[in-house]
Design an enzyme around this catalytic site. Structure first.
Site, PDB file in Angstrom:
ATOM      1  N   ASN A 115      43.792  39.476  56.502  1.00  0.00           N
ATOM      2  CA  ASN A 115      43.168  38.155  56.363  1.00  0.00           C
ATOM      3  C   ASN A 115      43.416  37.627  54.954  1.00  0.00           C
ATOM      4  O   ASN A 115      43.884  38.357  54.079  1.00  0.00           O
ATOM      5  CB  ASN A 115      41.662  38.251  56.592  1.00  0.00           C
ATOM      6  CG  ASN A 115      41.282  38.307  58.073  1.00  0.00           C
ATOM      7  OD1 ASN A 115      42.074  37.944  58.933  1.00  0.00           O
ATOM      8  ND2 ASN A 115      40.074  38.748  58.346  1.00  0.00           N
ATOM      9  N   HIS A 131      41.239  34.258  66.490  1.00  0.00           N
ATOM     10  CA  HIS A 131      42.562  33.954  65.914  1.00  0.00           C
ATOM     11  C   HIS A 131      43.468  33.259  66.939  1.00  0.00           C
ATOM     12  O   HIS A 131      44.684  33.483  66.969  1.00  0.00           O
ATOM     13  CB  HIS A 131      43.262  35.219  65.406  1.00  0.00           C
ATOM     14  CG  HIS A 131      42.556  35.895  64.259  1.00  0.00           C
ATOM     15  ND1 HIS A 131      42.867  35.632  62.944  1.00  0.00           N
ATOM     16  CD2 HIS A 131      41.548  36.795  64.224  1.00  0.00           C
ATOM     17  CE1 HIS A 131      42.092  36.370  62.158  1.00  0.00           C
ATOM     18  NE2 HIS A 131      41.276  37.075  62.909  1.00  0.00           N
TER      19      HIS A 131
HETATM   20 FE1  HDE Z   1      40.908  41.234  64.255  1.00  0.00          FE
HETATM   21  N1  HDE Z   1      41.212  40.972  66.234  1.00  0.00           N
HETATM   22  N2  HDE Z   1      39.283  42.335  64.675  1.00  0.00           N
HETATM   23  N3  HDE Z   1      40.448  41.383  62.280  1.00  0.00           N
HETATM   24  N4  HDE Z   1      42.461  40.114  63.804  1.00  0.00           N
HETATM   25  C1  HDE Z   1      42.200  40.233  66.766  1.00  0.00           C
HETATM   26  O1  HDE Z   1      43.577  40.909  68.553  1.00  0.00           O
HETATM   27  C2  HDE Z   1      38.999  42.880  65.854  1.00  0.00           C
HETATM   28  C3  HDE Z   1      39.397  42.046  61.735  1.00  0.00           C
HETATM   29  C4  HDE Z   1      42.980  39.879  62.570  1.00  0.00           C
HETATM   30  O2  HDE Z   1      47.991  36.637  64.661  1.00  0.00           O
HETATM   31  C5  HDE Z   1      42.299  40.409  68.251  1.00  0.00           C
HETATM   32  O3  HDE Z   1      45.555  40.182  69.376  1.00  0.00           O
HETATM   33  C6  HDE Z   1      37.881  43.768  65.748  1.00  0.00           C
HETATM   34  C7  HDE Z   1      39.591  42.252  60.337  1.00  0.00           C
HETATM   35  C8  HDE Z   1      44.106  38.991  62.663  1.00  0.00           C
HETATM   36  O4  HDE Z   1      47.853  37.620  66.622  1.00  0.00           O
HETATM   37  C9  HDE Z   1      41.226  41.450  68.552  1.00  0.00           C
HETATM   38  C10 HDE Z   1      37.477  43.677  64.454  1.00  0.00           C
HETATM   39  C11 HDE Z   1      40.793  41.665  60.047  1.00  0.00           C
HETATM   40  C12 HDE Z   1      44.245  38.712  64.024  1.00  0.00           C
HETATM   41  C13 HDE Z   1      40.644  41.713  67.190  1.00  0.00           C
HETATM   42  C14 HDE Z   1      38.356  42.800  63.777  1.00  0.00           C
HETATM   43  C15 HDE Z   1      41.304  41.120  61.269  1.00  0.00           C
HETATM   44  C16 HDE Z   1      43.207  39.436  64.705  1.00  0.00           C
HETATM   45  C17 HDE Z   1      42.232  39.114  69.021  1.00  0.00           C
HETATM   46  C18 HDE Z   1      36.282  44.371  63.816  1.00  0.00           C
HETATM   47  C19 HDE Z   1      41.481  41.574  58.696  1.00  0.00           C
HETATM   48  C20 HDE Z   1      45.256  37.805  64.645  1.00  0.00           C
HETATM   49  C21 HDE Z   1      43.628  38.823  69.495  1.00  0.00           C
HETATM   50  C22 HDE Z   1      36.394  45.766  63.865  1.00  0.00           C
HETATM   51  C23 HDE Z   1      41.833  42.841  58.153  1.00  0.00           C
HETATM   52  C24 HDE Z   1      46.550  38.489  64.898  1.00  0.00           C
HETATM   53  C25 HDE Z   1      44.388  39.999  69.150  1.00  0.00           C
HETATM   54  C26 HDE Z   1      47.543  37.499  65.441  1.00  0.00           C
HETATM   55  C27 HDE Z   1      43.060  39.452  66.092  1.00  0.00           C
HETATM   56  C28 HDE Z   1      39.681  42.614  67.010  1.00  0.00           C
HETATM   57  C29 HDE Z   1      38.209  42.460  62.427  1.00  0.00           C
HETATM   58  C30 HDE Z   1      42.547  40.410  61.310  1.00  0.00           C
HETATM   59  C31 HDE Z   1      40.187  41.069  69.568  1.00  0.00           C
HETATM   60  C32 HDE Z   1      37.272  44.559  66.871  1.00  0.00           C
HETATM   61  C33 HDE Z   1      38.653  43.005  59.375  1.00  0.00           C
HETATM   62  C34 HDE Z   1      44.952  38.471  61.514  1.00  0.00           C
HETATM   63  O5  HDE Z   1      41.765  42.642  69.064  1.00  0.00           O
END
Ligand code: HDE
Length: 701
Positions: free
Chosen positions: A162, A89
């Site tokens: 999302n 992201h």
């Molecule tokens: Fe994320 N995800 N994600 N994700 N995600 C990040 O956090 C992660 C997942 C989502 O505009 C990271 O600050 C794991 C689902 C958004 O700053 C990180 C898993 C959904 C954003 C991270 C998921 C999301 C992130 C990277 C699996 C929808 C951007 C930078 C368990 C519900 C937020 C940060 C923004 C960002 C981890 C799966 C949505 C690495 C471990 C499912 C919208 O922490």
């Protein structure tokens, strides 16, 4: 050697006078220039700077001196201007706004943002792509992040969602593998911002649980027209907890007032070249012109007992709870109306975390959610450089923060007092726990073995993938098949392509055949054994995109191609019609500025044709004199303008003069091409895509 210097009014001359001498002065003083009043430029120590054009030299043509503290400080700061981009992201667009509650959920939760009708909660919302780096394009085929930070009176609540309601994997432990596979390949460093390569499809072909998500990602939802036209989903089930301590499961949905709209794939690829910032610019411009995007927030509410009757386990993030089973209730709306003052300070430094919740809301046992609760806090440490990132203005709650956490990198607060521990008896005004503070729902737990395990109720990987595919209209099904063909045709390893096709058989044999045919896989491969029987679930019309488009031009763009000799009144009428219907109209011409239209009218061309292809517009009009038409028929940019509008299934209004250009571009008249004078007819077709045209412009699988 001559002592002569280039004639640069900003460089200091040998007389020792700076061109900015009139700006010298003390910190706090102001100076007048043609540009207005300016404060004195200072170092970071607040020392006024007399010359910001030249570094300190030993002599006129000599080396720079290390004692030039202003130079060193300025370069040092510049050298560290970038921070690590988000691991996923990375590319995003953030906007401030307000959430207003229209229906109380008091029966279900104590969270004030969801109980007091009319309450306005400030929000900051960041939309993003997942795969590409911070400087990558806005329009790849990808999931879009939809993260909302609510600055509530009970602390910050982040709904980090999302635009697709399910995810690729069921257990957070697989997230690094998923992301490693989808990002650029580590040896070559390519490709950027796309899943269309071997490693992603290799991983997916070994991950049957991803099949439902794959159907969504191959659908047009993954190539949205605008952030303003996407849905948002919290994905996981969360809990709402009421005053009596009772828990109800909740799933969150954001629904755009402008309806859903996508691009077509060829269009998305062309936009990527013509305007890599397409979505960011679209949002920026719409906020600038006061056209504020709005979403309804809706919830699905259900009890543990109701969930037990669902055909799938709601704790499995690869599954939806269809709206046809649990309908949506709209509880409020979010209006985004303020662009950040500074991109870095706000959009880049904002730190979302699904663990940021307020009293009255709690987590479910979704194993993906549980892993996310750790990940976001952890990633902020390296991205923002220490444990005090919550103090950054964009992350700070709008309520007081008071606890015994102290010090750390970049501590901004000057804590007073002698004690920073608890319990203590030396000071009076120190923070204490409050009975109404957040407490976790005391979920009764089943006894069992501690083990690394996947719940048996998570085993059905294909039924909802099938349900999604079969719920789509024939056009949308064809787009899914064609997206799969595109992606898999970029995969160089034959067995990966075959393995993927083998999964498609479990989803829908016809889909598998369509894809196999275009990949020249003559015999369908063996189907992988499904861990659970594949069910024929009832279709879910709510999952389609075309069915969720709004019949409107509101928030859409119309481009009118003109040149010298164009009919000024026809252009004016078209413009008014489109603008009255809510569209933003742009006049496109071979050169910007005034075009000599009929009747000695001057038409103001907003943009130049070569830099403004028709992919920027939802519908186009071509108003040309006979000579103008012939002239533009020789211009490839003009031919592409109409040929692309046609291929991208857009409405085209034309006058007689435009015919030469249509002919040169090989565009044949159909119901989507209307007479420029027929403004009602144009409005009707401009509000949608000409789906019937598609088989005539590309061979779909
Ligand atoms: Fe994320 N995800 N994600 N994700 N995600 C990040 O956090 C992660 C997942 C989502 O505009 C990271 O600050 C794991 C689902 C958004 O700053 C990180 C898993 C959904 C954003 C991270 C998921 C999301 C992130 C990277 C699996 C929808 C951007 C930078 C368990 C519900 C937020 C940060 C923004 C960002 C981890 C799966 C949505 C690495 C471990 C499912 C919208 O922490």
């Amino acid at each position: 050697m001559s002592n002569q210097k280039p004639d640069d009014s900003r460089s200091k001359d040998t007389s020792g006078q700076s061109s900015n001498d009139n700006m010298q002065g003390n910190a706090g003083e102001t100076h007048q220039t043609a540009g207005g009043t300016h404060p004195a430029l200072t170092t970071n120590q607040g020392v006024p700077v007399s010359d910001d054009q030249n570094s300190l030299r030993a002599f006129e043509r000599g080396p720079t001196l290390l004692e030039d503290f202003h130079f060193r400080e300025k370069i040092m700061h510049f050298d560290h201007e970038r921070i690590p981009e988000r691991v996923v992201h990375a590319r995003g667009t953030g906007v401030h706004g307000t959430f207003t509650l229209s229906k109380s959920l008091r029966e279900y939760t104590t969270a004030k943002l969801f109980t007091e009708v009319g309450k306005e909660t400030p929000v900051f919302t960041r939309f993003s792509t997942v795969v590409g780096g911070a400087g990558s394009i806005d329009t790849p085929r990808d999931v879009r992040g939809f993260a909302v930070k609510f600055y509530t009176e009970e602390g910050n609540y982040d709904l980090v969602g999302n635009n697709i309601p399910v995810f690729f994997i069921q257990d957070a432990i697989k997230f690094p593998d998923l992301v490693h596979s989808i990002k650029m390949e580590p040896d070559s460093g390519i490709p950027q911002a796309t899943a269309a390569h071997d490693t992603f499809w290799d991983f997916i072909s070994h991950t049957p649980e991803a099949m439902h998500m794959i159907m969504w990602v191959m659908s047009d939802r993954a190539i949205p027209r605008s952030f303003r036209m996407i849905e948002g989903f919290g994905v996981h089930s969360f809990r709402l907890i009421n005053e009596s301590g009772e828990s109800t499961f909740v799933k969150f949905h954001w629904r755009p007032k402008l309806g859903l709209q996508s691009t077509v794939w060829d269009e998305a690829m062309k936009i990527a070249g013509a305007d890599p910032d397409f979505h960011r610019r679209d949002m920026f411009k719409s906020i600038q012109r006061g056209d504020f995007p709005t979403w309804d927030l809706a919830v699905q509410l259900f009890t543990e007992e109701e969930a037990a009757e669902f055909p799938v386990d709601h704790l499995d993030p690869t599954k939806i709870v269809p709206e046809e089973i649990v309908p949506l209730t709209v509880i409020g709306s979010m209006v985004l109306d303020r662009w950040p003052d500074n991109f870095f300070a706000e959009t880049e430094q904002v730190a979302f975390c699904p663990a940021n919740i307020v009293p009255g809301i709690d987590f479910s046992n979704d194993p993906l959610l549980q892993g996310r609760l750790f990940s976001y806090l952890d990633t902020q440490l390296s991205r923002l450089g220490g444990p005090n990132f919550q103090q950054l203005p964009i992350n700070a709650p709008k309520v007081p923060v008071d606890n015994n956490q102290r010090d750390g990198h970049m501590q901004m607060a000057v804590h007073k007092g002698r004690t920073h521990y608890e319990p203590q008896s030396l000071e009076s005004d120190t923070p204490l726990e409050s009975p109404d503070g957040f407490s976790s729902f005391p979920e009764p737990t089943e006894a069992g073995n501690k083990e690394r395990i996947r719940a048996a109720s998570f085993a059905d990987h294909y039924s909802q993938a099938r349900q999604f595919y079969r719920s789509q209209s024939p056009v949308e099904q064809a787009h899914i098949a064609s997206a799969l063909v595109f992606e898999l045709s970029k995969v160089e390893t034959p067995h990966v392509r075959e393995n993927m096709v083998s999964h498609l058989i479990n989803i829908d044999v016809d889909l598998a055949k369509r894809v196999a045919d275009k990949l020249s896989i003559e015999e369908l491969p063996e189907t992988p054994k499904s861990a659970a029987p594949v069910q024929d679930l009832p279709v879910s019309p709510a999952t389609t995109l075309i069915g969720r488009m709004a019949d409107t031009l509101e928030g859409r763009a119309v481009g009118i191609l003109v040149t010298d000799g164009s009919d000024a009144s026809a252009v004016a009428t078209l413009r008014k019609t489109a603008e009255d219907a809510g569209a933003v109209v742009t006049i496109v011409a071979p050169k910007i500025g005034a075009v000599n239209a009929t009747g000695r009218h001057k038409l103001n061309a907003d943009v130049q044709l070569a830099g403004s292809p028709s992919v920027f517009y939802d519908a186009v009009a071509v108003v040309l004199s006979e000579d103008g038409g012939k002239e533009l028929a020789k211009e490839s940019a003009a031919k592409d303008f109409v040929a692309d509008a046609y291929a991208h299934l857009k409405a085209i209004a034309v006058d007689e003069g435009a015919q030469a250009l249509l002919d040169a571009a090989g565009v044949e008249r159909d119901a989507g091409i209307v007479d420029a004078a027929d403004t009602d007819g144009f409005l009707k077709v401009a509000k949608t895509r000409q789906w019937d045209r598609e088989p005539r412009v590309r061979s779909l699988p």
